[in-house]
Design a protein around this motif. Structure first.
Motif, mmCIF file in Angstrom:
data_model
loop_
_atom_site.group_PDB
_atom_site.id
_atom_site.type_symbol
_atom_site.label_atom_id
_atom_site.label_comp_id
_atom_site.label_asym_id
_atom_site.label_seq_id
_atom_site.Cartn_x
_atom_site.Cartn_y
_atom_site.Cartn_z
ATOM 1 N N TRP A 146 -1.091 -2.291 7.033
ATOM 2 C CA TRP A 146 -2.082 -1.614 6.211
ATOM 3 C C TRP A 146 -1.462 -1.371 4.842
ATOM 4 C CZ3 TRP A 146 -7.169 -0.386 6.802
ATOM 5 C CH2 TRP A 146 -7.716 -0.656 8.056
ATOM 6 N N GLU A 147 -2.242 -1.686 3.788
ATOM 7 C CA GLU A 147 -1.722 -1.621 2.425
ATOM 8 C C GLU A 147 -2.613 -0.760 1.537
ATOM 9 O OE1 GLU A 147 -0.829 -5.554 1.022
ATOM 10 O OE2 GLU A 147 0.393 -6.012 2.782
ATOM 11 N N PHE A 148 -1.985 -0.193 0.509
ATOM 12 C CA PHE A 148 -2.623 0.761 -0.396
ATOM 13 C C PHE A 148 -2.536 0.250 -1.827
ATOM 14 C CE2 PHE A 148 -1.541 4.306 -3.349
ATOM 15 C CZ PHE A 148 -2.782 4.939 -3.393
ATOM 16 N N ILE A 188 -8.981 5.427 -8.254
ATOM 17 C CA ILE A 188 -9.697 4.902 -7.096
ATOM 18 C C ILE A 188 -8.647 4.428 -6.110
ATOM 19 C CG2 ILE A 188 -11.339 3.177 -6.251
ATOM 20 C CD1 ILE A 188 -12.493 3.097 -9.096
ATOM 21 N N TRP A 189 -8.762 4.856 -4.878
ATOM 22 C CA TRP A 189 -7.835 4.451 -3.824
ATOM 23 C C TRP A 189 -8.491 3.387 -2.945
ATOM 24 C CZ3 TRP A 189 -4.965 9.255 -1.377
ATOM 25 C CH2 TRP A 189 -4.125 9.824 -2.363
ATOM 26 N N LEU A 190 -7.693 2.399 -2.542
ATOM 27 C CA LEU A 190 -8.176 1.309 -1.705
ATOM 28 C C LEU A 190 -7.180 1.061 -0.578
ATOM 29 C CD1 LEU A 190 -9.977 -1.146 -1.033
ATOM 30 C CD2 LEU A 190 -8.714 -2.434 -2.776
ATOM 31 N N THR A 214 2.665 -1.498 1.223
ATOM 32 C CA THR A 214 2.520 -1.350 2.673
ATOM 33 C C THR A 214 2.880 0.071 3.086
ATOM 34 O OG1 THR A 214 3.025 -3.679 3.082
ATOM 35 C CG2 THR A 214 3.331 -2.152 4.921
ATOM 36 N N PHE A 215 1.983 0.714 3.830
ATOM 37 C CA PHE A 215 2.300 2.055 4.318
ATOM 38 C C PHE A 215 2.284 2.140 5.843
ATOM 39 C CE2 PHE A 215 -2.296 2.047 3.861
ATOM 40 C CZ PHE A 215 -2.741 2.716 4.988
ATOM 41 N N LEU A 216 1.833 1.082 6.517
ATOM 42 C CA LEU A 216 1.795 1.080 7.972
ATOM 43 C C LEU A 216 2.010 -0.339 8.476
ATOM 44 C CD1 LEU A 216 1.190 2.516 10.691
ATOM 45 C CD2 LEU A 216 -1.223 1.971 10.311
ATOM 46 N N ARG A 217 2.949 -0.487 9.413
ATOM 47 C CA ARG A 217 3.224 -1.799 10.004
ATOM 48 C C ARG A 217 2.924 -1.757 11.501
ATOM 49 N NH1 ARG A 217 6.183 -4.815 6.335
ATOM 50 N NH2 ARG A 217 7.209 -3.580 4.700
#
Length: 441
Positions: free
Chosen positions: A151-153, A140-142, A168-171
């Motif tokens: 934005w974090e995964f 399950i991805w969140l 974190t994949f986007l700052r």
């Protein structure tokens, strides 16, 4: 085409969803439709009903009541129905807590069997939950926004019993990339249907210094792909604390100087599409009166192609509000259902069926509030009016907004929409007649 005169309307009272939360509504493999929503009293609900037959009893279950700003639309829940039928719902208190909470059913498709509430902790305030099942990896991805800046995964390999640490994949730097909107897509491969996650991101129409919509794709293994499928070096799993480089993403639309833009929908249709509306801004960051239009971007021939204006926006939902809420529009939604009734959403036939050119809009046409559908016969270059689905005299003060297409909708269940009193950021959210469902009985 739907016979509007004969169409039946089913109402979910006082229901609300958010622009940046997915998924919202799903037609499950059992043939029933599920909608996750929040009331203006801060209650998180899930509703189950048979959209094909109004005589079938529906069920509604309240999961919790949030202890935060009850009326804030951003507290809306995210819905995920696993391949085995278990239903997962996640929810947050927008900018109020550093926790995300969720519940999952013990039995397939049984909303009376939700287990206890479970909490996930973050380093900052968390909102905009986006839940998906990666069936090929058994995870399950969140995706969530944290502290309004990153934005974090996270992922779970055991049906939400335990989760990875957030990555974190986007700052949001000086560009101010506040919004990330993603959709699960089924694509054809030589080995058969496969999953990927198409996304678009952009900054707040006022607060951001960069008014550009960008796009990309995450593969089933978490690798960042360009929109044409070319892989990059970035991965959701092995990024060593780094975030995506904007240069690795494709530009969908770049606002000319003196203008801004509102991202409205991201659609995993074939071809891929992004809905938006550009505006003019003055030196005081106000939006002068004028004609503003909905547009659609289609990824074809290896590039993003912008459509001719589809129709006028007509009027903003909230005007003259301090933080730019006047950019809130009625909204747009693409149809990307599975075609005819009974089609398995993961079958090759369903993958072909989502090749669609229909879009729904909610707007003010100068006299009335309307929900309409438009179609394109030239792969998204131009659109023509197909039908008026709902019309409300403007003098009644009742607005229509945020059309929503359910995941795996069939051809005769194309769209939901909100209807009622929209009062963004004015101390309350009151919607007496909201989340209408259009269907053939």
């Amino acid at each position: 085409m739907i016979n509007t005169e004969a169409a039946r309307l089913l109402r979910i009272k006082r229901a609300n969803t958010d622009w940046w939360i997915n998924e919202k509504a799903i037609v499950a493999a059992n043939g029933l439709t599920y909608i996750a929503y929040m009331t203006d009293m801060g209650e998180i609900h899930i509703k189950e009903f048979d959209a094909k037959c109004s005589r079938t009893p529906s069920r509604d279950y309240c999961l919790c009541r949030l202890n935060c700003n009850y009326a804030d639309e951003h507290n809306a829940p995210s819905l995920c129905i696993l391949e085995n039928g278990r239903i997962l719902v996640a929810y947050t208190g927008h900018a109020a807590t550093a926790t995300l909470r969720y519940r999952i059913t013990e039995k397939p498709y049984d909303i009376s069997t939700f287990g206890p509430e479970i909490t996930l902790n973050y380093e900052g305030s968390v909102t905009y939950a986006q839940l998906f099942e990666n069936t090929e990896k058994g995870e399950i991805w969140l995706f969530t926004r944290v502290a309004s800046k990153t934005w974090e995964f996270r992922y779970s390999s055991d049906e939400a019993r335990t989760w990875s640490e957030p990555r974190t994949f986007l700052r949001s730097g000086v560009e101010g990339l506040f919004y990330f909107d993603t959709r699960r897509q089924i694509v054809k491969t030589p080995e058969g249907p496969s999953e990927q996650w198409f996304f678009a991101l952009y900054g707040h129409p006022y607060s951001s210094s960069d008014h550009t919509i960008r796009s990309g794709i995450f593969s089933r293994d978490g690798v960042l792909l360009k929109t044409d499928g070319t892989p990059t070096d970035f991965s959701l799993y092995n990024n060593d604390g780094a975030s995506m480089e904007l240069d690795a993403l494709d530009v969908v639309y770049a606002s000319p100087a003196g203008t801004t833009v509102r991202l409205l929908d991201v659609s995993p249709t074939v071809p891929l599409r992004v809905a938006f509306a550009p505006f003019v801004v003055d030196e005081n960051r106000n939006i002068p009166a004028g004609d503003y239009f909905y547009r659609s971007a289609t990824f074809r021939d290896g590039a993003w192609q912008i459509s001719e204006p589809i129709c006028t926006v007509g009027e903003f939902l909230a005007k003259g509000i301090y933080d730019g809420s006047q950019t809130y529009l009625g909204g747009m939604a693409y149809y990307y259902g599975v075609g005819e009734e009974g089609c398995n959403p993961n079958s090759p036939a369903a993958v072909a069926a989502i090749d669609t050119n229909r879009i729904f809009v909610a707007r003010f046409d100068g006299a009335d509030r309307v929900v309409e559908s438009y179609v394109s016969c030239d792969c998204g270059q131009t659109y023509r009016l197909e039908q008026v689905i709902r019309r409300i005299p403007g003098e009644l003060g009742i607005k229509t907004w945020r059309p929503i297409v359910p995941i795996y909708a069939q051809d005769n269940l194309p769209v939901y929409w909100h209807e009622g009193t929209y009062a963004a950021h004015t101390g309350g959210w009151h919607c007496d007649e909201v989340m209408y469902v259009e269907y053939d009985d």
